[in-house]
Write an enzyme that holds these catalytic residues in place. Structure first.
Site, PDB file in Angstrom:
ATOM      1  N   ASN A 110       0.874  -1.173   0.000  1.00  0.00           N
ATOM      2  CA  ASN A 110       0.000   0.000   0.000  1.00  0.00           C
ATOM      3  C   ASN A 110       0.910   1.221   0.000  1.00  0.00           C
ATOM      4  OD1 ASN A 110      -1.790   2.054   0.475  1.00  0.00           O
ATOM      5  ND2 ASN A 110      -2.183   1.500   2.628  1.00  0.00           N
TER       6      ASN A 110
ATOM      7  N   LYS B 220       0.178   4.235  -0.252  1.00  0.00           N
ATOM      8  CA  LYS B 220      -0.453   5.430   0.320  1.00  0.00           C
ATOM      9  C   LYS B 220      -0.243   6.637  -0.610  1.00  0.00           C
ATOM     10  CE  LYS B 220       0.448   3.430   4.818  1.00  0.00           C
ATOM     11  NZ  LYS B 220       0.213   3.572   6.255  1.00  0.00           N
TER      12      LYS B 220
ATOM     13  N   HIS C 224      -9.402   1.219   4.511  1.00  0.00           N
ATOM     14  CA  HIS C 224      -8.148   1.360   5.265  1.00  0.00           C
ATOM     15  C   HIS C 224      -8.390   2.263   6.479  1.00  0.00           C
ATOM     16  CE1 HIS C 224      -4.055   2.511   6.274  1.00  0.00           C
ATOM     17  NE2 HIS C 224      -3.685   1.396   5.672  1.00  0.00           N
TER      18      HIS C 224
ATOM     19  N   GLU D  19      -6.773   4.609   7.717  1.00  0.00           N
ATOM     20  CA  GLU D  19      -6.548   6.046   7.489  1.00  0.00           C
ATOM     21  C   GLU D  19      -7.777   6.676   6.842  1.00  0.00           C
ATOM     22  OE1 GLU D  19      -2.850   5.623   5.390  1.00  0.00           O
ATOM     23  OE2 GLU D  19      -1.881   4.976   7.251  1.00  0.00           O
TER      24      GLU D  19
ATOM     25  N   GLU E 265      -5.587  -5.153  10.339  1.00  0.00           N
ATOM     26  CA  GLU E 265      -4.561  -4.145  10.589  1.00  0.00           C
ATOM     27  C   GLU E 265      -4.880  -3.402  11.879  1.00  0.00           C
ATOM     28  OE1 GLU E 265      -2.550  -3.075   6.607  1.00  0.00           O
ATOM     29  OE2 GLU E 265      -4.186  -1.691   6.937  1.00  0.00           O
TER      30      GLU E 265
ATOM     31  N   GLY F  41       2.241   2.021  10.830  1.00  0.00           N
ATOM     32  CA  GLY F  41       3.181   3.130  10.722  1.00  0.00           C
ATOM     33  C   GLY F  41       3.819   3.525  12.044  1.00  0.00           C
TER      34      GLY F  41
ATOM     35  N   SER G 201       3.274  -2.382  10.403  1.00  0.00           N
ATOM     36  CA  SER G 201       4.723  -2.402  10.642  1.00  0.00           C
ATOM     37  C   SER G 201       5.388  -3.742  10.307  1.00  0.00           C
ATOM     38  CB  SER G 201       5.023  -1.981  12.080  1.00  0.00           C
ATOM     39  OG  SER G 201       4.559  -0.659  12.307  1.00  0.00           O
TER      40      SER G 201
HETATM   41  C1  PEP Z   1      -0.836  -0.016   5.916  1.00  0.00           C
HETATM   42  O1  PEP Z   1      -0.873   1.174   5.663  1.00  0.00           O
HETATM   43  O2  PEP Z   1      -1.696  -0.786   5.440  1.00  0.00           O
HETATM   44  C2  PEP Z   1       0.236  -0.491   6.797  1.00  0.00           C
HETATM   45  C3  PEP Z   1       0.182  -1.703   7.251  1.00  0.00           C
HETATM   46  O3  PEP Z   1       1.243   0.414   7.075  1.00  0.00           O
HETATM   47  P1  PEP Z   1       2.680   0.096   7.744  1.00  0.00           P
HETATM   48  O4  PEP Z   1       3.168  -1.196   7.123  1.00  0.00           O
HETATM   49  O5  PEP Z   1       3.515   1.250   7.380  1.00  0.00           O
HETATM   50  O6  PEP Z   1       2.448  -0.069   9.200  1.00  0.00           O
END
Ligand code: PEP
Length: 252
Positions: free
Chosen positions: A11, A13, A96, A98, A168, A174, A215
């Site tokens: 992803n 973003k 997601h 976000e 998630e 993040g 992460s």
């Molecule tokens: C994501 O945005 O779906 C995600 C898992 O981000 P990160 O791997 O940066 O934690």
């Protein structure tokens, strides 16, 4: 032995100009070509989809978008619909955290977006996950369970079989904080999977992929992906660097 085909999806973003996208894709293609037993996907910003599609045609890497609108067309300034996306990509991330936190998405809009994606043959990657407060209040099972039930409400088993769920935990996205492999597997196996089986039947429920996201990096990927019900990962930050995305794929 796991029978579900693993998936590693990036992803990106809101990152990568068209030129930068082309550069990253050029770096990924030769290094990922041997991984034919994994579904590999890069979910790029809308503007990068054409270059991603062109460069990835005929390779083992598929293209995904990060969002869509549920209406097919009309006066929705700034939005992109499923029919507009369908010739550019195969997958689309929906719900997601976000988007839920910053752009007003909720279970109802997720459900409408999932239906819109499926109607044109796009495969939704549906994100679910609890916030830190919900986690600390012991509400993880309830919140994740509700997101799965409401987000996938009204779908047939055939439609559900085309969906990928991504668990998630918001507190792990993040932040550098990862759910332990046991913690993540517990949610996949004992919360998400039983609901999928109940909603869509045991066979379809057992066949649906549940990715972990939050992460994930080369150093923790193998242990996470080694769990019985973690069928791969949705990768944010680490999908922006070829070395890291390749390193994570090697963990499958
Ligand atoms: C994501 O945005 O779906 C995600 C898992 O981000 P990160 O791997 O940066 O934690």
């Amino acid at each position: 032995m796991k029978t579900r085909r693993p998936m590693v999806a990036g992803n990106w973003k809101m990152n990568k100009t068209i030129e930068e996208a082309a550069e990253l894709i050029d770096a990924l293609i030769p290094r990922l070509q041997e991984y034919n037993n994994i579904d590999l996907v890069v979910c790029t910003p809308y503007i990068d989809l054409p270059v991603a599609k062109e460069k990835l045609e005929g390779t083992n890497i598929k293209v995904g978008a990060q969002n869509l609108h549920w209406e097919t067309s009309g006066a929705y300034t700034g939005e992109i619909s499923a029919p507009m996306l369908k010739d550019l990509c195969d997958y689309v991330i929906i719900g997601h955290s976000e988007r839920r936190a910053m752009f007003g998405e909720n279970d109802e809009t997720v459900n409408k977006k999932v239906a819109a994606a499926l109607a044109v043959g796009l495969q939704p990657i549906v994100c679910v996950g609890e916030t830190l407060e919900e986690n600390e209040a012991g509400q993880t099972d309830e919140v994740v369970g509700r997101m799965v039930r409401e987000g996938l409400k009204g779908l047939s088993s055939e439609e559900a079989s085309r969906i990928v769920v991504a668990y998630e935990p918001v507190w792990a996205i993040g932040t550098g904080r990862t759910a332990t492999p046991d913690q993540a597997n517990d949610i996949h196996k004992n919360v998400v999977r039983p609901i999928l089986r109940e909603m869509f039947g045991a066979e379809v429920g057992d066949g649906m992929r549940i990715l972990y996201g939050g992460s994930v990096k080369p150093s923790n990927a193998a242990e996470l992906f080694g769990q019985s019900d973690i069928d791969g990962g949705l990768i944010g930050g680490a999908s922006l660097k070829a070395d890291d995305f390749v390193g994570i794929t090697q963990g499958v």
